[in-house]
Design an enzyme around this catalytic site. Structure first.
Site, PDB file in Angstrom:
ATOM      1  N   ASP A  30       0.845  -1.197   0.000  1.00 57.28           N
ATOM      2  CA  ASP A  30       0.000   0.000   0.000  1.00 57.28           C
ATOM      3  C   ASP A  30       0.880   1.248   0.000  1.00 57.28           C
ATOM      4  O   ASP A  30       1.897   1.304   0.693  1.00 57.28           O
ATOM      5  CB  ASP A  30      -0.914  -0.010   1.232  1.00 57.28           C
ATOM      6  CG  ASP A  30      -2.073   0.962   1.092  1.00 57.28           C
ATOM      7  OD1 ASP A  30      -3.221   0.498   0.946  1.00 57.28           O
ATOM      8  OD2 ASP A  30      -1.830   2.189   1.108  1.00 57.28           O
ATOM      9  N   VAL A  96     -10.976   3.149  -3.439  1.00 57.35           N
ATOM     10  CA  VAL A  96     -10.589   2.732  -4.794  1.00 57.35           C
ATOM     11  C   VAL A  96     -11.613   1.695  -5.270  1.00 57.35           C
ATOM     12  O   VAL A  96     -11.712   0.609  -4.685  1.00 57.35           O
ATOM     13  CB  VAL A  96      -9.158   2.141  -4.819  1.00 57.35           C
ATOM     14  CG1 VAL A  96      -8.819   1.633  -6.220  1.00 57.35           C
ATOM     15  CG2 VAL A  96      -8.132   3.186  -4.388  1.00 57.35           C
ATOM     16  N   HIS A 100     -10.367  -5.105  -3.529  1.00 61.19           N
ATOM     17  CA  HIS A 100      -9.038  -5.425  -2.991  1.00 61.19           C
ATOM     18  C   HIS A 100      -9.194  -5.820  -1.535  1.00 61.19           C
ATOM     19  O   HIS A 100     -10.102  -5.358  -0.840  1.00 61.19           O
ATOM     20  CB  HIS A 100      -8.089  -4.227  -3.120  1.00 61.19           C
ATOM     21  CG  HIS A 100      -8.656  -2.951  -2.592  1.00 61.19           C
ATOM     22  ND1 HIS A 100      -9.566  -2.193  -3.302  1.00 61.19           N
ATOM     23  CD2 HIS A 100      -8.469  -2.301  -1.417  1.00 61.19           C
ATOM     24  CE1 HIS A 100      -9.901  -1.132  -2.592  1.00 61.19           C
ATOM     25  NE2 HIS A 100      -9.263  -1.183  -1.436  1.00 61.19           N
ATOM     26  N   HIS A 102      -7.084  -5.820   2.015  1.00 62.52           N
ATOM     27  CA  HIS A 102      -5.905  -5.329   2.730  1.00 62.52           C
ATOM     28  C   HIS A 102      -5.345  -6.470   3.582  1.00 62.52           C
ATOM     29  O   HIS A 102      -6.094  -7.156   4.285  1.00 62.52           O
ATOM     30  CB  HIS A 102      -6.280  -4.193   3.677  1.00 62.52           C
ATOM     31  CG  HIS A 102      -6.833  -2.963   3.017  1.00 62.52           C
ATOM     32  ND1 HIS A 102      -6.107  -1.795   2.880  1.00 62.52           N
ATOM     33  CD2 HIS A 102      -8.049  -2.709   2.468  1.00 62.52           C
ATOM     34  CE1 HIS A 102      -6.860  -0.876   2.282  1.00 62.52           C
ATOM     35  NE2 HIS A 102      -8.045  -1.401   2.030  1.00 62.52           N
TER      36      HIS A 102
HETATM   37  P1  5GP Z   1      -9.775   1.351   0.290  1.00 63.62           P
HETATM   38  O1  5GP Z   1      -9.877   2.598   1.111  1.00 63.62           O
HETATM   39  O2  5GP Z   1     -10.461   1.515  -1.043  1.00 63.62           O
HETATM   40  O3  5GP Z   1     -10.175   0.103   1.010  1.00 63.62           O
HETATM   41  O4  5GP Z   1      -8.226   1.151   0.026  1.00 63.62           O
HETATM   42  C1  5GP Z   1      -7.530   1.729  -1.012  1.00 63.62           C
HETATM   43  C2  5GP Z   1      -6.072   1.656  -0.650  1.00 63.62           C
HETATM   44  O5  5GP Z   1      -5.325   1.917  -1.825  1.00 63.62           O
HETATM   45  C3  5GP Z   1      -5.624   2.682   0.388  1.00 63.62           C
HETATM   46  O6  5GP Z   1      -5.073   2.024   1.512  1.00 63.62           O
HETATM   47  C4  5GP Z   1      -4.598   3.522  -0.351  1.00 63.62           C
HETATM   48  O7  5GP Z   1      -3.521   3.943   0.459  1.00 63.62           O
HETATM   49  C5  5GP Z   1      -4.153   2.599  -1.468  1.00 63.62           C
HETATM   50  N1  5GP Z   1      -3.697   3.284  -2.659  1.00 63.62           N
HETATM   51  C6  5GP Z   1      -4.317   4.332  -3.275  1.00 63.62           C
HETATM   52  N2  5GP Z   1      -3.610   4.693  -4.369  1.00 63.62           N
HETATM   53  C7  5GP Z   1      -2.547   3.855  -4.448  1.00 63.62           C
HETATM   54  C8  5GP Z   1      -1.463   3.730  -5.379  1.00 63.62           C
HETATM   55  O8  5GP Z   1      -1.344   4.470  -6.356  1.00 63.62           O
HETATM   56  N3  5GP Z   1      -0.560   2.748  -5.147  1.00 63.62           N
HETATM   57  C9  5GP Z   1      -0.665   1.913  -4.063  1.00 63.62           C
HETATM   58  N4  5GP Z   1       0.292   0.987  -3.922  1.00 63.62           N
HETATM   59  N5  5GP Z   1      -1.678   1.993  -3.176  1.00 63.62           N
HETATM   60  C10 5GP Z   1      -2.607   2.954  -3.366  1.00 63.62           C
END
Ligand code: 5GP
Length: 114
Positions: A30, A96, A100, A102
């Site tokens: 992440d 996003v 996915h 985590h």
């Molecule tokens: P969500 O909040 O949708 O469950 O998690 C999205 C995750 O994607 C977040 O923890 C965020 O830090 C990670 N993330 C967002 N943009 C990028 C990126 O460009 N590269 C990587 N490696 N992680 C990202």
């Protein structure tokens, strides 16, 4: 249709620290880790979120989860433990819109989550 952020990572159009990949999933660190170990494992198929997975995605979801556990093990988390998290929609904290999971570990986590 334009590629999602995570499709671009899988296509090497955006950089990421990839820790595992096969034909169906990719795992990478992440960009904004919330713990010493914070990896996202993502199906290459751009399912927007778990609530939109279809019955025919069942084998893929099973693969995603079993590979999440395998990757957690290779990251050295089996003894200390870890948390797998899937955020779904606004209240779930999803940011996003490409499914996915985590993989978070390396520190103790409280419950309930914030
Ligand atoms: P969500 O909040 O949708 O469950 O998690 C999205 C995750 O994607 C977040 O923890 C965020 O830090 C990670 N993330 C967002 N943009 C990028 C990126 O460009 N590269 C990587 N490696 N992680 C990202």
């Amino acid at each position: 249709m334009s590629k999602t952020l995570f499709e671009k990572i899988a296509a090497r159009e955006l950089p990421a620290q990839i820790v595992y990949e096969d034909d169906r999933v990719i795992a990478f660190r992440d960009i904004k880790p919330v713990a010493p170990v914070h990896v996202l494992i993502v199906p290459k198929k751009p399912i927007p979120r778990i609530s939109e997975a279809a019955p025919q995605d069942e084998a893929l979801l099973s693969h995603l989860l079993s590979k999440a556990a395998e990757v957690a093990g290779t990251l050295g988390l089996n003894n200390s433990g870890y948390r797998l998290v899937i955020n779904n929609g606004p209240d779930g904290g999803e940011t996003v819109p490409h499914l996915h999971c985590h993989i978070i570990g390396g520190r103790h986590m409280g419950w309930p989550p914030g």
